[in-house]
Design a protein around this motif. Sequence first.
Motif, PDB file in Angstrom:
ATOM      1  N   LEU A 160     -15.213  -6.340  36.390  1.00 44.58           N
ATOM      2  CA  LEU A 160     -13.976  -6.894  35.818  1.00 44.58           C
ATOM      3  C   LEU A 160     -14.040  -8.417  35.746  1.00 44.58           C
ATOM      4  CD1 LEU A 160     -11.328  -4.569  37.512  1.00 44.58           C
ATOM      5  CD2 LEU A 160     -12.165  -4.489  35.143  1.00 44.58           C
ATOM      6  N   VAL A 161     -14.659  -9.035  36.732  1.00 42.34           N
ATOM      7  CA  VAL A 161     -14.879 -10.484  36.692  1.00 42.34           C
ATOM      8  C   VAL A 161     -15.802 -10.821  35.518  1.00 42.34           C
ATOM      9  CG1 VAL A 161     -15.864 -12.452  37.946  1.00 42.34           C
ATOM     10  CG2 VAL A 161     -14.451 -10.772  39.163  1.00 42.34           C
ATOM     11  N   PHE A 162     -16.838 -10.023  35.326  1.00 42.89           N
ATOM     12  CA  PHE A 162     -17.751 -10.232  34.196  1.00 42.89           C
ATOM     13  C   PHE A 162     -17.001 -10.125  32.868  1.00 42.89           C
ATOM     14  CE2 PHE A 162     -21.619  -8.437  36.682  1.00 42.89           C
ATOM     15  CZ  PHE A 162     -21.845  -9.663  37.280  1.00 42.89           C
ATOM     16  N   SER A 163     -16.069  -9.174  32.772  1.00 47.71           N
ATOM     17  CA  SER A 163     -15.294  -8.999  31.552  1.00 47.71           C
ATOM     18  C   SER A 163     -14.504 -10.269  31.227  1.00 47.71           C
ATOM     19  CB  SER A 163     -14.346  -7.802  31.700  1.00 47.71           C
ATOM     20  OG  SER A 163     -13.505  -7.691  30.584  1.00 47.71           O
ATOM     21  N   LYS A 164     -13.879 -10.838  32.233  1.00 43.40           N
ATOM     22  CA  LYS A 164     -13.142 -12.092  32.014  1.00 43.40           C
ATOM     23  C   LYS A 164     -14.079 -13.206  31.558  1.00 43.40           C
ATOM     24  CE  LYS A 164      -9.131 -11.533  34.929  1.00 43.40           C
ATOM     25  NZ  LYS A 164      -8.236 -12.185  35.865  1.00 43.40           N
ATOM     26  N   ARG A 165     -15.254 -13.265  32.167  1.00 42.62           N
ATOM     27  CA  ARG A 165     -16.206 -14.305  31.785  1.00 42.62           C
ATOM     28  C   ARG A 165     -16.690 -14.102  30.350  1.00 42.62           C
ATOM     29  NH1 ARG A 165     -21.577 -16.457  34.735  1.00 42.62           N
ATOM     30  NH2 ARG A 165     -21.997 -18.132  33.268  1.00 42.62           N
ATOM     31  N   LEU A 166     -16.879 -12.862  29.944  1.00 42.61           N
ATOM     32  CA  LEU A 166     -17.273 -12.582  28.556  1.00 42.61           C
ATOM     33  C   LEU A 166     -16.213 -13.070  27.578  1.00 42.61           C
ATOM     34  CD1 LEU A 166     -18.820  -9.039  28.990  1.00 42.61           C
ATOM     35  CD2 LEU A 166     -20.038 -11.070  28.167  1.00 42.61           C
ATOM     36  N   HIS A 167     -14.952 -12.832  27.900  1.00 41.98           N
ATOM     37  CA  HIS A 167     -13.871 -13.333  27.040  1.00 41.98           C
ATOM     38  C   HIS A 167     -13.905 -14.852  26.972  1.00 41.98           C
ATOM     39  CE1 HIS A 167     -11.598  -9.946  25.567  1.00 41.98           C
ATOM     40  NE2 HIS A 167     -11.572  -9.394  26.764  1.00 41.98           N
ATOM     41  N   SER A 181     -17.439   1.347  43.490  1.00 38.10           N
ATOM     42  CA  SER A 181     -16.116   0.771  43.231  1.00 38.10           C
ATOM     43  C   SER A 181     -16.111  -0.732  43.468  1.00 38.10           C
ATOM     44  CB  SER A 181     -15.058   1.435  44.108  1.00 38.10           C
ATOM     45  OG  SER A 181     -14.699   2.692  43.592  1.00 38.10           O
ATOM     46  N   ARG A 182     -16.815  -1.172  44.503  1.00 43.99           N
ATOM     47  CA  ARG A 182     -16.894  -2.620  44.758  1.00 43.99           C
ATOM     48  C   ARG A 182     -17.603  -3.319  43.597  1.00 43.99           C
ATOM     49  NH1 ARG A 182     -17.118  -0.875  50.118  1.00 43.99           N
ATOM     50  NH2 ARG A 182     -19.367  -0.655  50.175  1.00 43.99           N
ATOM     51  N   GLU A 183     -18.626  -2.689  43.065  1.00 45.16           N
ATOM     52  CA  GLU A 183     -19.328  -3.262  41.913  1.00 45.16           C
ATOM     53  C   GLU A 183     -18.427  -3.281  40.687  1.00 45.16           C
ATOM     54  OE1 GLU A 183     -23.000  -1.065  41.580  1.00 45.16           O
ATOM     55  OE2 GLU A 183     -23.777  -1.941  43.439  1.00 45.16           O
ATOM     56  N   HIS A 184     -17.498  -2.360  40.596  1.00 46.98           N
ATOM     57  CA  HIS A 184     -16.551  -2.357  39.481  1.00 46.98           C
ATOM     58  C   HIS A 184     -15.673  -3.600  39.498  1.00 46.98           C
ATOM     59  CE1 HIS A 184     -16.787   2.265  38.791  1.00 46.98           C
ATOM     60  NE2 HIS A 184     -17.756   1.603  38.165  1.00 46.98           N
ATOM     61  N   HIS A 191     -15.982 -10.306  22.612  1.00 46.52           N
ATOM     62  CA  HIS A 191     -14.653  -9.783  22.966  1.00 46.52           C
ATOM     63  C   HIS A 191     -14.685  -8.255  23.045  1.00 46.52           C
ATOM     64  CE1 HIS A 191     -12.111 -13.286  23.215  1.00 46.52           C
ATOM     65  NE2 HIS A 191     -12.524 -13.743  22.040  1.00 46.52           N
ATOM     66  N   GLN A 192     -15.371  -7.614  22.091  1.00 53.33           N
ATOM     67  CA  GLN A 192     -15.454  -6.158  22.102  1.00 53.33           C
ATOM     68  C   GLN A 192     -16.203  -5.663  23.339  1.00 53.33           C
ATOM     69  OE1 GLN A 192     -16.049  -8.156  19.486  1.00 53.33           O
ATOM     70  NE2 GLN A 192     -15.616  -7.137  17.557  1.00 53.33           N
ATOM     71  N   PHE A 193     -17.283  -6.350  23.679  1.00 56.87           N
ATOM     72  CA  PHE A 193     -18.044  -5.992  24.869  1.00 56.87           C
ATOM     73  C   PHE A 193     -17.171  -6.139  26.119  1.00 56.87           C
ATOM     74  CE2 PHE A 193     -22.020  -7.293  27.554  1.00 56.87           C
ATOM     75  CZ  PHE A 193     -21.959  -6.098  28.247  1.00 56.87           C
ATOM     76  N   ALA A 194     -16.464  -7.240  26.218  1.00 57.95           N
ATOM     77  CA  ALA A 194     -15.582  -7.477  27.368  1.00 57.95           C
ATOM     78  C   ALA A 194     -14.516  -6.387  27.474  1.00 57.95           C
ATOM     79  CB  ALA A 194     -14.927  -8.846  27.252  1.00 57.95           C
ATOM     80  N   ASP A 195     -13.927  -6.022  26.353  1.00 59.37           N
ATOM     81  CA  ASP A 195     -12.892  -4.983  26.351  1.00 59.37           C
ATOM     82  C   ASP A 195     -13.469  -3.626  26.743  1.00 59.37           C
ATOM     83  OD1 ASP A 195     -11.007  -6.867  25.586  1.00 59.37           O
ATOM     84  OD2 ASP A 195     -11.090  -6.326  23.458  1.00 59.37           O
ATOM     85  N   LEU A 196     -14.667  -3.312  26.248  1.00 58.64           N
ATOM     86  CA  LEU A 196     -15.311  -2.042  26.600  1.00 58.64           C
ATOM     87  C   LEU A 196     -15.617  -2.000  28.093  1.00 58.64           C
ATOM     88  CD1 LEU A 196     -16.630   0.682  26.018  1.00 58.64           C
ATOM     89  CD2 LEU A 196     -18.707  -0.563  25.344  1.00 58.64           C
ATOM     90  N   LEU A 197     -16.143  -3.082  28.625  1.00 56.86           N
ATOM     91  CA  LEU A 197     -16.473  -3.129  30.047  1.00 56.86           C
ATOM     92  C   LEU A 197     -15.228  -2.897  30.900  1.00 56.86           C
ATOM     93  CD1 LEU A 197     -18.518  -3.585  32.298  1.00 56.86           C
ATOM     94  CD2 LEU A 197     -18.235  -6.057  31.954  1.00 56.86           C
ATOM     95  N   LYS A 198     -14.148  -3.558  30.560  1.00 54.72           N
ATOM     96  CA  LYS A 198     -12.894  -3.399  31.308  1.00 54.72           C
ATOM     97  C   LYS A 198     -12.364  -1.963  31.191  1.00 54.72           C
ATOM     98  CE  LYS A 198      -8.304  -5.485  31.705  1.00 54.72           C
ATOM     99  NZ  LYS A 198      -7.436  -6.548  31.175  1.00 54.72           N
ATOM    100  N   ALA A 199     -12.356  -1.421  29.985  1.00 52.80           N
ATOM    101  CA  ALA A 199     -11.876  -0.050  29.780  1.00 52.80           C
ATOM    102  C   ALA A 199     -12.758   0.957  30.509  1.00 52.80           C
ATOM    103  CB  ALA A 199     -11.828   0.274  28.285  1.00 52.80           C
TER     104      ALA A 199
END
Length: 125
Positions: free
Chosen positions: A18-25, A11-14, A97-105
């Motif tokens: 989410l930070v990675f997802s923002k950076r991808l965007h 969970s901590r890695e999750h 953007h698709q990768f970032a959205d998938l990671l977040k979802a």
Amino acid sequence: MKRSLVLQPLSREHHQALVFSKRLHALADLPEQNQLKEWNEFRLILSDALLSHFDEEEHYFMHELGVKADNSLLKRMMEDHQAMRAYMNSGEVSQLHQFADLLKAHVRFEERELFPWLEKEFSLT
């Protein structure tokens, strides 16, 4: 929400994911001439963190807990992991953007559906 002790590290890695997802965007919104260079550098960080996380989840859930491969939640997890591995192996920046959205979802799916089910089904404390 209180998470079982065995799932807390994941969970901590999750949170980091989410930070990675923002950076991808943010990368996807860079000028085109900067995207590939930045993506190639960031991809090394992502691969190091996410691939080991995926391997850990897959091993623990399937081999230690014994979740069956035909379980719908496990199937979803595996499909997401495979899709994200493909994104990371790709040199393509047009789908950041698709990768970032998938990671977040994916993180939301695991935290809201998969982990609660695992805790209940396997009496994880």
